[in-house]
Design a protein around this motif. Structure first.
Motif, PDB file in Angstrom:
ATOM      1  N   LEU A 166      -4.771  22.130   3.895  1.00  0.00           N
ATOM      2  CA  LEU A 166      -5.285  21.156   4.986  1.00  0.00           C
ATOM      3  C   LEU A 166      -5.361  21.825   6.271  1.00  0.00           C
ATOM      4  O   LEU A 166      -5.960  21.416   7.210  1.00  0.00           O
ATOM      5  CB  LEU A 166      -3.798  20.305   5.140  1.00  0.00           C
ATOM      6  N   GLU A 210      -7.415  12.574   3.853  1.00  0.00           N
ATOM      7  CA  GLU A 210      -6.675  12.795   2.753  1.00  0.00           C
ATOM      8  C   GLU A 210      -5.510  12.211   2.461  1.00  0.00           C
ATOM      9  O   GLU A 210      -4.293  12.524   2.177  1.00  0.00           O
ATOM     10  CB  GLU A 210      -6.292  14.588   2.724  1.00  0.00           C
ATOM     11  N   TRP A 242       5.318  22.077   6.146  1.00  0.00           N
ATOM     12  CA  TRP A 242       4.199  21.711   6.642  1.00  0.00           C
ATOM     13  C   TRP A 242       3.387  22.557   7.677  1.00  0.00           C
ATOM     14  O   TRP A 242       2.174  22.697   7.600  1.00  0.00           O
ATOM     15  CB  TRP A 242       4.423  20.412   7.497  1.00  0.00           C
ATOM     16  N   GLY A 250      -1.848   8.246   8.483  1.00  0.00           N
ATOM     17  CA  GLY A 250      -1.596   9.108   7.299  1.00  0.00           C
ATOM     18  C   GLY A 250      -1.258  10.425   7.832  1.00  0.00           C
ATOM     19  O   GLY A 250      -2.051  11.266   7.174  1.00  0.00           O
ATOM     20  N   CYS A 251      -0.786  10.653   9.257  1.00  0.00           N
ATOM     21  CA  CYS A 251      -1.042  12.005   9.857  1.00  0.00           C
ATOM     22  C   CYS A 251      -0.173  13.051   9.403  1.00  0.00           C
ATOM     23  O   CYS A 251      -0.406  14.190   9.614  1.00  0.00           O
ATOM     24  CB  CYS A 251      -0.522  11.733  11.451  1.00  0.00           C
ATOM     25  N   GLY A 252       0.857  12.879   8.350  1.00  0.00           N
ATOM     26  CA  GLY A 252       1.746  13.770   8.082  1.00  0.00           C
ATOM     27  C   GLY A 252       2.256  14.469   9.058  1.00  0.00           C
ATOM     28  O   GLY A 252       2.826  14.069   9.999  1.00  0.00           O
ATOM     29  N   ALA A 303       3.942   6.647   7.001  1.00  0.00           N
ATOM     30  CA  ALA A 303       5.036   5.790   6.555  1.00  0.00           C
ATOM     31  C   ALA A 303       6.132   6.888   6.119  1.00  0.00           C
ATOM     32  O   ALA A 303       7.281   6.227   5.867  1.00  0.00           O
ATOM     33  CB  ALA A 303       4.383   5.229   5.118  1.00  0.00           C
ATOM     34  N   HIS A 350      -3.682   8.271  -2.036  1.00  0.00           N
ATOM     35  CA  HIS A 350      -2.493   8.152  -2.123  1.00  0.00           C
ATOM     36  C   HIS A 350      -2.188   6.624  -1.965  1.00  0.00           C
ATOM     37  O   HIS A 350      -0.697   6.387  -1.947  1.00  0.00           O
ATOM     38  CB  HIS A 350      -1.587   9.169  -1.440  1.00  0.00           C
ATOM     39  N   VAL A 351      -2.888   5.874  -1.698  1.00  0.00           N
ATOM     40  CA  VAL A 351      -2.570   4.538  -1.413  1.00  0.00           C
ATOM     41  C   VAL A 351      -3.175   3.775  -2.602  1.00  0.00           C
ATOM     42  O   VAL A 351      -4.130   3.644  -3.160  1.00  0.00           O
ATOM     43  CB  VAL A 351      -3.502   4.256  -0.142  1.00  0.00           C
ATOM     44  N   VAL A 355       8.416  13.436   7.570  1.00  0.00           N
ATOM     45  CA  VAL A 355       7.016  14.175   8.293  1.00  0.00           C
ATOM     46  C   VAL A 355       6.720  13.852   9.610  1.00  0.00           C
ATOM     47  O   VAL A 355       6.332  14.534  10.402  1.00  0.00           O
ATOM     48  CB  VAL A 355       5.707  13.743   7.311  1.00  0.00           C
ATOM     49  N   THR A 402       0.674  -1.291   0.040  1.00  0.00           N
ATOM     50  CA  THR A 402      -0.055  -0.063   0.045  1.00  0.00           C
ATOM     51  C   THR A 402       0.956   1.130  -0.006  1.00  0.00           C
ATOM     52  O   THR A 402       0.287   2.371  -0.051  1.00  0.00           O
ATOM     53  CB  THR A 402      -1.201   0.258   1.162  1.00  0.00           C
ATOM     54  N   ILE A 438      -1.230  17.952  11.075  1.00  0.00           N
ATOM     55  CA  ILE A 438      -2.178  19.066  10.983  1.00  0.00           C
ATOM     56  C   ILE A 438      -3.704  18.863  11.632  1.00  0.00           C
ATOM     57  O   ILE A 438      -4.222  19.518  12.521  1.00  0.00           O
ATOM     58  CB  ILE A 438      -2.388  19.596   9.675  1.00  0.00           C
ATOM     59  N   LEU A 439      -3.873  17.492  11.292  1.00  0.00           N
ATOM     60  CA  LEU A 439      -5.316  17.406  12.087  1.00  0.00           C
ATOM     61  C   LEU A 439      -4.907  16.425  13.479  1.00  0.00           C
ATOM     62  O   LEU A 439      -5.803  16.897  14.305  1.00  0.00           O
ATOM     63  CB  LEU A 439      -5.786  16.114  11.113  1.00  0.00           C
ATOM     64  N   PHE A 479       5.216  14.093  -0.036  1.00  0.00           N
ATOM     65  CA  PHE A 479       5.001  14.703   1.049  1.00  0.00           C
ATOM     66  C   PHE A 479       6.245  15.044   1.868  1.00  0.00           C
ATOM     67  O   PHE A 479       6.525  16.178   2.762  1.00  0.00           O
ATOM     68  CB  PHE A 479       4.119  13.999   1.780  1.00  0.00           C
TER      69      PHE A 479
HETATM   70  C1  LIG Z   1      -2.253  14.859   2.084  1.00  0.00           C
HETATM   71  S1  LIG Z   1      -1.171  14.355   3.219  1.00  0.00           S
HETATM   72  C2  LIG Z   1      -2.336  14.311   4.615  1.00  0.00           C
HETATM   73  C3  LIG Z   1      -1.705  14.506   6.035  1.00  0.00           C
HETATM   74  C4  LIG Z   1      -2.778  14.605   7.184  1.00  0.00           C
HETATM   75  N1  LIG Z   1      -3.683  13.473   7.290  1.00  0.00           N
HETATM   76  C5  LIG Z   1      -3.616  15.835   7.174  1.00  0.00           C
HETATM   77  O1  LIG Z   1      -4.807  15.760   6.345  1.00  0.00           O
HETATM   78  O2  LIG Z   1      -3.125  16.645   7.729  1.00  0.00           O
HETATM   79  C6  LIG Z   1      -1.036  12.409   2.909  1.00  0.00           C
HETATM   80  C7  LIG Z   1      -0.167  11.769   3.981  1.00  0.00           C
HETATM   81  O3  LIG Z   1      -0.515  10.292   3.623  1.00  0.00           O
HETATM   82  C8  LIG Z   1       0.804   9.555   3.926  1.00  0.00           C
HETATM   83  N2  LIG Z   1       0.652   8.434   3.265  1.00  0.00           N
HETATM   84  C9  LIG Z   1       0.670   8.249   1.939  1.00  0.00           C
HETATM   85  N3  LIG Z   1       0.635   6.812   1.422  1.00  0.00           N
HETATM   86  C10 LIG Z   1       0.599   6.369   2.804  1.00  0.00           C
HETATM   87  C11 LIG Z   1       0.518   5.148   3.145  1.00  0.00           C
HETATM   88  N4  LIG Z   1       0.304   4.030   2.526  1.00  0.00           N
HETATM   89  N5  LIG Z   1       0.411   4.735   4.424  1.00  0.00           N
HETATM   90  C12 LIG Z   1       0.597   5.579   5.343  1.00  0.00           C
HETATM   91  N6  LIG Z   1       0.749   6.977   5.095  1.00  0.00           N
HETATM   92  C13 LIG Z   1       0.665   7.326   3.939  1.00  0.00           C
HETATM   93  C14 LIG Z   1       2.013  10.494   3.260  1.00  0.00           C
HETATM   94  O4  LIG Z   1       3.175  10.560   3.692  1.00  0.00           O
HETATM   95  C15 LIG Z   1       1.434  12.240   3.804  1.00  0.00           C
HETATM   96  O5  LIG Z   1       1.887  12.402   5.074  1.00  0.00           O
END
Ligand SMILES: C[S@@+](CC[C@H](N)C(=O)[O-])C[C@H]1O[C@@H](n2cnc3c(N)ncnc32)[C@H](O)[C@@H]1O
Length: 251
Positions: A32, A137, A22, A72-74, A94, A141-142, A98, A6, A77-78, A15
């Protein structure tokens, strides 16, 4: 970290490249930050409506006692929002860069922790641990969405809530997220979103159903680039928010 399907390394790199921006409220992550004004009240209202929390139990910490996983907290921000409302939040991403940004920014928040891992590895050691799983969000991206959803569901307790936000997979979401965001207003770098891996709301509902989850609510979200604000709308286009409940096992 295990090399699970994934996680698309290019998506994580996109990212990581934004890492220094950020927490810049008017930088690439501005949408975001603006989305918090919509999604945090929506999450709170959904948890009230579904009886997970009481409406007026503790006005200064309405989410006290809840444990939440933000997948996927980046840069956080959330994640910081619910933790300031009393929630115990674990943010998972992942991307190593970030997560470092998230940790630095959250230095003084006691009920917030971050882990650099995948949902698959986290689920293996944290089955049915959380009251709530949020992923905002991210699923767009998965690549392997079924596997991603399955492991998000594994982490939540029976009867618990899973809340996601993502673009729909329609011509309007392409126009909005790719043409408007990336080509016209250049709010995001080109290539941040790939239409081919967006997920239609009906498809996501179907995957949740297979994982024994009932969809109890969906709403639409729309970003207006001129004033930089998001609006909740009835139509699940161009983006949507979805709340599902994991059904308890009957045997
Ligand atoms: C658009 S950002 C959203 C960050 C956060 N959720 C927010 O809304 O503020 C997408 C995040 O998803 C993470 N990401 C993408 N694919 C992922 C995966 N397969 N597993 C975990 N994180 C993933 C990226 O590294 C990135 O930090």
């Amino acid at each position: 970290m295990s090399k699970v399907k994934t996680v698309d390394p290019q998506e994580i790199k996109n990212f990581a490249d934004m890492a220094n921006d950020w927490w810049n409220l008017s930088g690439k992550c501005a949408p975001l930050h603006a989305l918090n004004k919509c999604r945090i009240p929506w999450i709170h209202n959904q948890l009230v409506d579904s009886g997970v929390i009481q409406p007026h139990a503790n006005p200064s910490a309405p989410l006290a006692g809840l444990s939440t996983l933000d997948v996927g907290c980046g840069g956080g921000i959330l994640s910081e929002g619910p933790s300031r409302l009393g929630c115990n939040v674990t943010g998972l991403d992942a991307g190593e860069d970030v997560i470092e940004i998230a940790k630095l920014h959250a230095e003084n928040l006691p009920n917030l922790r971050y882990v650099n891992t995948t949902i698959q590895d986290h689920a293996a050691a944290n089955k049915e641990k959380y009251d709530v799983v949020v992923s905002s969000e991210v699923i767009e991206h998965v690549t392997e969405k079924e596997d991603f959803v399955k492991h998000c569901v594994e982490c939540v307790k029976p009867g618990g809530s899973i809340l996601m936000t993502t673009p729909n997979k329609t011509w309007l979401s392409w126009f909005h997220m790719i043409f408007v965001f990336e080509s016209f207003f250049r709010i995001l770098p080109k290539g941040t979103h790939r239409y081919d891996i967006f997920i239609h709301v009906d498809k996501l509902k179907e995957i949740f159903k297979k994982e024994n989850c009932e969809t109890i609510h969906t709403s639409g979200i729309f970003y207006f680039p001129v004033n930089g604000r998001w609006y909740l709308i009835n139509n699940e286009n161009p983006g949507y928010l979805i709340h599902v409940i994991k059904r308890p096992q009957m045997f």
